[in-house]
Design a protein around this motif. Structure first.
Motif, PDB file in Angstrom:
ATOM      1  N   TRP A  93       0.828  -1.204   0.000  1.00 28.70           N
ATOM      2  CA  TRP A  93       0.000   0.000   0.000  1.00 28.70           C
ATOM      3  C   TRP A  93       0.863   1.255   0.000  1.00 28.70           C
ATOM      4  N   GLN A  94       2.079   1.156   0.570  1.00 28.63           N
ATOM      5  CA  GLN A  94       2.920   2.346   0.698  1.00 28.63           C
ATOM      6  C   GLN A  94       3.294   2.943  -0.654  1.00 28.63           C
ATOM      7  N   MET A  95       3.290   2.077  -1.686  1.00 27.49           N
ATOM      8  CA  MET A  95       3.687   2.561  -3.006  1.00 27.49           C
ATOM      9  C   MET A  95       2.711   3.610  -3.539  1.00 27.49           C
ATOM     10  N   SER A  96       1.479   3.563  -3.028  1.00 24.49           N
ATOM     11  CA  SER A  96       0.501   4.543  -3.507  1.00 24.49           C
ATOM     12  C   SER A  96       0.586   5.862  -2.751  1.00 24.49           C
TER      13      SER A  96
ATOM     14  N   THR B 198       8.410  15.165   3.318  1.00 23.09           N
ATOM     15  CA  THR B 198       8.379  13.997   2.437  1.00 23.09           C
ATOM     16  C   THR B 198       6.963  13.685   1.964  1.00 23.09           C
ATOM     17  N   PHE B 199       6.000  13.780   2.875  1.00 22.59           N
ATOM     18  CA  PHE B 199       4.678  13.249   2.543  1.00 22.59           C
ATOM     19  C   PHE B 199       3.554  14.284   2.499  1.00 22.59           C
ATOM     20  N   VAL B 200       3.817  15.509   2.909  1.00 17.92           N
ATOM     21  CA  VAL B 200       2.733  16.487   2.956  1.00 17.92           C
ATOM     22  C   VAL B 200       3.007  17.636   1.996  1.00 17.92           C
ATOM     23  N   GLY B 201       2.029  17.940   1.175  1.00 24.24           N
ATOM     24  CA  GLY B 201       2.159  19.049   0.236  1.00 24.24           C
ATOM     25  C   GLY B 201       0.905  19.891   0.239  1.00 24.24           C
ATOM     26  N   HIS B 284      -5.440   4.328   3.898  1.00 19.62           N
ATOM     27  CA  HIS B 284      -4.051   4.328   3.424  1.00 19.62           C
ATOM     28  C   HIS B 284      -3.357   5.641   3.761  1.00 19.62           C
ATOM     29  N   CYS B 285      -3.531   6.063   4.988  1.00 20.18           N
ATOM     30  CA  CYS B 285      -2.845   7.285   5.389  1.00 20.18           C
ATOM     31  C   CYS B 285      -1.841   6.969   6.490  1.00 20.18           C
ATOM     32  N   LEU B 286      -1.016   7.933   6.799  1.00 11.83           N
ATOM     33  CA  LEU B 286       0.024   7.746   7.802  1.00 11.83           C
ATOM     34  C   LEU B 286      -0.434   8.289   9.153  1.00 11.83           C
ATOM     35  N   ILE B 287       0.033   7.632  10.215  1.00 11.60           N
ATOM     36  CA  ILE B 287      -0.113   8.191  11.559  1.00 11.60           C
ATOM     37  C   ILE B 287       1.282   8.588  12.032  1.00 11.60           C
ATOM     38  N   VAL B 288       1.441   9.821  12.487  1.00 13.35           N
ATOM     39  CA  VAL B 288       2.689  10.195  13.138  1.00 13.35           C
ATOM     40  C   VAL B 288       2.434  10.199  14.635  1.00 13.35           C
ATOM     41  N   SER B 339       9.135   1.454   2.245  1.00 10.40           N
ATOM     42  CA  SER B 339       9.531   2.604   1.446  1.00 10.40           C
ATOM     43  C   SER B 339       9.261   3.904   2.190  1.00 10.40           C
ATOM     44  N   VAL B 340       8.379   3.868   3.183  1.00 13.44           N
ATOM     45  CA  VAL B 340       8.173   5.068   4.000  1.00 13.44           C
ATOM     46  C   VAL B 340       9.487   5.427   4.692  1.00 13.44           C
ATOM     47  N   LEU B 341      10.152   4.431   5.263  1.00  4.81           N
ATOM     48  CA  LEU B 341      11.450   4.681   5.899  1.00  4.81           C
ATOM     49  C   LEU B 341      12.483   5.134   4.872  1.00  4.81           C
ATOM     50  N   ASP B 342      12.577   4.399   3.758  1.00  6.75           N
ATOM     51  CA  ASP B 342      13.550   4.772   2.720  1.00  6.75           C
ATOM     52  C   ASP B 342      13.398   6.233   2.318  1.00  6.75           C
ATOM     53  N   ARG B 343      12.154   6.639   2.137  1.00  5.32           N
ATOM     54  CA  ARG B 343      11.934   8.011   1.681  1.00  5.32           C
ATOM     55  C   ARG B 343      12.294   9.019   2.767  1.00  5.32           C
TER      56      ARG B 343
END
Lengths: 491, 491
Positions: A93-96, B198-201, B284-288, B339-343
């Motif tokens: 899912w992270q790829m999206s 990285t993830f917020v625009g 499919h969202c992130l939790i910080v 890939s979240v970590l990689d990014r």
């Protein structure tokens, strides 16, 4: 997938899309096997026609970055080095997840935890030549004197004592400044990044030298800037080209490494420094003067920094202490004035609340009392290595390989004949424990380059000589092979 | 002047413009006396009608942030605290320089180099209670053992030994992880910032608790995010409201401080933690998960972190060591996968090439061998201060002043009656050497709040008591005065 499109740009939309995707694939941010969005999906996401997306994908396929199959869609092709990491969990899912990292060449090219015997890609001084033991021992004073002073958050702009000492250091080099105009950052990289996040946004025009420091390209690209790269000659950035472009592409910011430029080693002349400052004043734009190397001169002292001539607050000057003193402390200082400085300090607060007090206090006594003497001996050592490197290249490099001897800094920029495939050279060199920086990463958009950058500073003198001989031998072999290939009749 | 406009937003354009300008003025980024662009100029810059800009300016004038004069234009009005700095040089051109810093409340509210006797705005532990001397002494080992190992750039993701030690520390707290899933950052602030960049625009929806940590609001706002603040009750973020909003405003990211929340001290229940994770998985969202305080519990251990339940890589967990161990080292670790970590690591490389090796190595022995014992005694000390603070408030605070006793962390969130003007309280307190955090800065958009945050951890116990008594007296005086004002007949 976020792609910044500039509809006023002269660059066609399909090429903008292709370029952004290529950057991500080459950075490894889109790993091998990733399915690209369908043409329909991406075209609706970006509000462009499906034909535009199809053309972008065709472009990527033509340079072998993606593989498209009728009915199945497009996938990222096998890269030369796979960055894919196996995970036990299902993280597909992270790829999206859309991100805003168009380019990460630093991450791709510099994060080698694996040490190689001949580390020519690291533009840093050999650890044994740096005053690390002294600096660590200086921290003892901190625990005996007033440890509680260290148990607090520092200020956003940095320790005032360190800023005072740095101001003295810079004043001796022609930049008359005071502590209150300095900001301490975690290395020059953070200084560049703070400037970009504060003053550069999508579509803003940023001029840089071509080639330039990879890390700066990553930063400005990730802000969505329109990066314009200005060719150089032996006097530095070509002002004639800059002058032609400035009206049609008015700059927001000019990033330059005027002294012993990275990677070429070239120094911008004083006349051009003044021209650059004039241009910034008439266009109300900023100059970022990145100066890691000016203390490492091997012939005569370099010209005064551009900042020394700046009376109107157009120049943001960045001085790293990572190269000459302590890479492990990550300390640089940024000189700026007025609201430009205030805004950078505000950005610094958002970024990390200020650099660590421990590293700032650790460096303080050394910069105050011993830096100047250290630089004298460091210049001697580095000059000695440069001489060794140049002699070795002169004796062993194939005749078609050329370079210009730098008068300062840590790098030699070597031009290879077009017949040499740099990726292939990299693979062969890696097997022999040799690393170098492929020139392409010093250009925005991963332009092909037939240069490599060799840093002569990180390996001991005899290792340097042995490694360069090996590299020259590899170059010779590759050239011989290409001659044979050319001569071989087509069967 | 860059203003991010969302044309699909339900918020009217003129309010979006007014809000952005208000943020900048309140942050001091547009200082007193700054001339705003003419209506015509700004409307053409933003492609909106002149009426829209006029309405925005009128809005700002109505809340006394700007002063408009016919024929002369609009100027930033006199602020309560002037941040304007006199410069000998003419730097007025800099005011026309567009920047991308909409809000800098951290810079505005926390950069007090001036120490006050009763520092209740600093949510940090009193320096004397931290193991600073030990940590500095530990660095000696580094200079005697292998100083050259310290004279290099660290890796982007951080020192592997430190990551191993942190992984053990976190595993003992329910987060089963390994060094390879950790990234070392320069404090939690940088962790939050890396996630955002990285993830917020622009336009991405970010949910946060209302109120929340000021520094996180600054970060997400500066990325152009649409920040949605979710009210809390005594069980934490209100999931019923989040559930109602999620379909119309699908989240890109949820930022939460679930354990001993800053500033309220409230802990999110386990049931709601699981609901939050469910929501992240289905959207499919992130939790910080920002967790500075979970080791500072004063009754029972808090529930397991959300990250402990995360099997699908939706949670980015951030653990700061600045609060409990060493604010002067600025070390935190971020746990993520895939890939979240990689990014995030790629973003870290662009930001600063990696945190300093010296501070990482300095903290290593303490975290490995002595952190657990230190935490036991620190909890005792902090609990003792909390008890003192609560007793003092109970005895001396006016009856209309209320608070909820926190079960962990460093803060008490105090509700004042509406009659108290918090700005006036701040001025009076400042004269007596007392600082506190006005609640308004914990809301996006500088919402009015009748709360203040008191940190009971930074001042010694008797000072804490004396300062709180003074503050209670001031509150009493202000309330008495307001009663008199109300009763006074209008003349």
């Amino acid at each position: 997938m976020h792609i910044e499109l500039s509809r006023n740009s002269s660059v066609k939309l399909y090429l903008q899309i292709a370029k952004t995707l290529a950057d991500r694939i080459q950075s490894g941010l889109l790993p091998q096997g990733t399915k690209l969005p369908s043409v329909r999906h991406l075209s609706s996401l970006l509000s462009v026609s499906p034909v535009t997306v199809s053309k972008a994908y065709a472009e990527l396929e033509s340079i072998h970055l993606v593989v498209c199959t009728q009915g199945k869609g497009c996938y990222v092709a096998e890269p030369s080095v796979s960055l894919h990491r196996e995970e036990a969990l299902d993280l597909s899912w992270q790829m999206s997840l859309i991100d805003y990292l168009p380019r990460a060449q630093l991450w791709r090219n510099f994060n080698h935890s694996r040490q190689v015997p001949y580390s020519f890609h690291i533009a840093a001084v050999q650890p044994e030549l740096l005053p690390t033991r002294e600096i660590i021992n200086d921290t003892r004073r901190l625990s005996s004197e007033d440890p509680d002073a260290m148990a607090v958050y520092g200020t956003f702009e940095g320790d005032v004592e360190l800023r005072e000492v740095c101001a003295v250091h810079l004043s001796e080099r022609g930049i008359r400044t005071e502590a209150e105009h300095l900001l301490v950052t975690s290395g020059a990289q953070q200084g560049i990044d703070l400037v970009a996040r504060t003053f550069v946004g999508p579509g803003d025009v940023v001029y840089m030298e071509a080639p330039t420091y990879t890390g700066a390209i990553d930063v400005f690209t990730s802000r969505g800037a329109k990066v314009v790269m200005i060719p150089m000659d032996e006097q530095g950035m070509r002002m004639d080209i800059l002058t032609r472009l400035r009206d049609t592409h008015p700059p927001k910011l000019i990033y330059t490494i005027p002294t012993f430029h990275n990677p070429t080693g070239i120094t911008l002349t004083t006349v051009r420094r003044m021209q650059l400052l004039d241009l910034a004043q008439s266009y109300h734009c900023l100059i970022v003067e990145d100066d890691p190397f000016s203390d490492l001169y091997y012939k005569t002292k370099p010209p005064l920094p551009i900042k020394a001539h700046d009376l109107s607050g157009h120049v943001i000057y960045i001085k790293s202490f990572s190269k000459t003193v302590a890479p492990g402390c990550r300390i640089a200082c940024v000189v700026a004035t007025g609201s430009v400085l205030d805004r950078l300090v505000a950005a610094k607060s958002t970024t990390d609340l200020g650099s660590p007090l421990l590293t700032q206090k650790a460096l303080l006594p050394f910069i105050r009392h011993r830096l100047d003497n250290h630089l004298v001996s460091l210049r001697d050592q580095m000059q000695d290595r440069l001489t060794t490197a140049l002699h070795t290249l002169q004796r062993f490099a194939p005749a078609e390989v050329t370079w210009q001897a730098p008068e300062g800094g840590l790098n030699i920029w070597i031009k290879l004949p077009p017949a040499v495939d740099i990726a292939e050279l990299g693979r062969l060199a890696d097997r022999e424990g040799i690393s170098f920086l492929p020139g392409g990463v010093c250009y925005a958009g991963g332009m092909e380059s037939n240069h490599i950058r060799i840093s002569f500073s990180y390996t001991a003198k005899d290792t340097l000589e042995a490694g360069l001989r090996k590299l020259c031998r590899l170059l010779g072999e590759l050239l011989d092979r290409s001659v044979i290939m050319e001569r071989r009749p087509i069967l």
